[in-house]
Design a protein around this motif. Structure first.
Motif, short mmCIF file in Angstrom:
data_model
loop_
_atom_site.label_atom_id
_atom_site.label_comp_id
_atom_site.label_asym_id
_atom_site.label_seq_id
_atom_site.Cartn_x
_atom_site.Cartn_y
_atom_site.Cartn_z
N UNK A 5 -83.97 9.16 -45.85
CA UNK A 5 -82.55 9.38 -45.64
C UNK A 5 -82.29 10.15 -44.51
N UNK A 6 -83.26 10.61 -43.72
CA UNK A 6 -82.86 11.25 -42.57
C UNK A 6 -82.55 12.71 -42.32
N UNK A 7 -82.57 13.38 -43.44
CA UNK A 7 -82.63 14.58 -43.71
C UNK A 7 -83.82 15.11 -43.06
N UNK A 8 -83.65 16.28 -42.34
CA UNK A 8 -84.87 17.02 -41.70
C UNK A 8 -85.41 17.83 -42.73
N UNK A 9 -86.96 17.56 -42.94
CA UNK A 9 -87.70 18.21 -43.78
C UNK A 9 -88.70 19.37 -43.29
N UNK A 10 -88.86 19.19 -41.93
CA UNK A 10 -89.77 20.00 -41.43
C UNK A 10 -89.54 20.21 -39.85
N UNK A 11 -89.69 21.49 -39.44
CA UNK A 11 -89.37 21.95 -38.16
C UNK A 11 -90.36 22.80 -37.58
N UNK A 12 -91.06 22.76 -36.41
CA UNK A 12 -92.11 23.75 -35.84
C UNK A 12 -91.96 23.79 -34.50
#
Length: 133
Positions: free
Chosen positions: A92-99
């Motif tokens: 759905x375009x939501x951010x689920x991870x970042x590094x």
């Protein structure tokens, strides 16, 4: 009889007000256009010349519901250190991870696979950008 319109002698009373306004408008347009081109040129030069580190996602793979692997190729000037930010999004375009990946190696080209931990099943692995101090 119709209205007789007298014509003023040319050059005797100077330019009409409309001609003066047109000339001022043209001068203002040239000045604003020149400033705009200078600003665009400066930002363009700063972007190209100031970019000491850049990267490209070669491929990504969704390994599980909580993990994405991103194959990243980083190019940089020798001796430059920086940080590249990766992210992963769900369907759905939501951010689920970042590094944030630290780039400390001395090499000018780095080719590595990084793992992003996610909070839900991801569908992408993206490069947000790279910055050098």
């Amino acid at each position: 009889m119709g209205a007789v319109r007298e014509r003023l002698p040319e050059g005797r009373y100077g330019r009409p007000a409309d001609a003066r306004a047109d000339r001022q408008l043209r001068i203002a347009a040239v000045v604003v256009g020149t400033l705009f081109l200078a600003v665009v040129g400066w930002f363009g030069w700063h972007y190209v010349a100031g970019s000491k580190i850049s990267a490209e996602v070669i491929r990504f793979a969704v390994v599980s519901d909580t993990e994405v692997q991103v194959h990243l190729e980083i190019r940089k000037d020798a001796g430059v250190k920086g940080v590249c930010t990766l992210r992963s999004r769900s369907e759905d375009g939501a951010e689920v991870g970042r590094k944030d990946v630290r780039v400390d190696e001395a090499a000018d080209r780095i080719d590595k696979v990084y793992t992003i931990r996610t909070t839900a099943r991801a569908t992408t692995g993206e490069l947000v950008g790279c910055t050098a101090p």
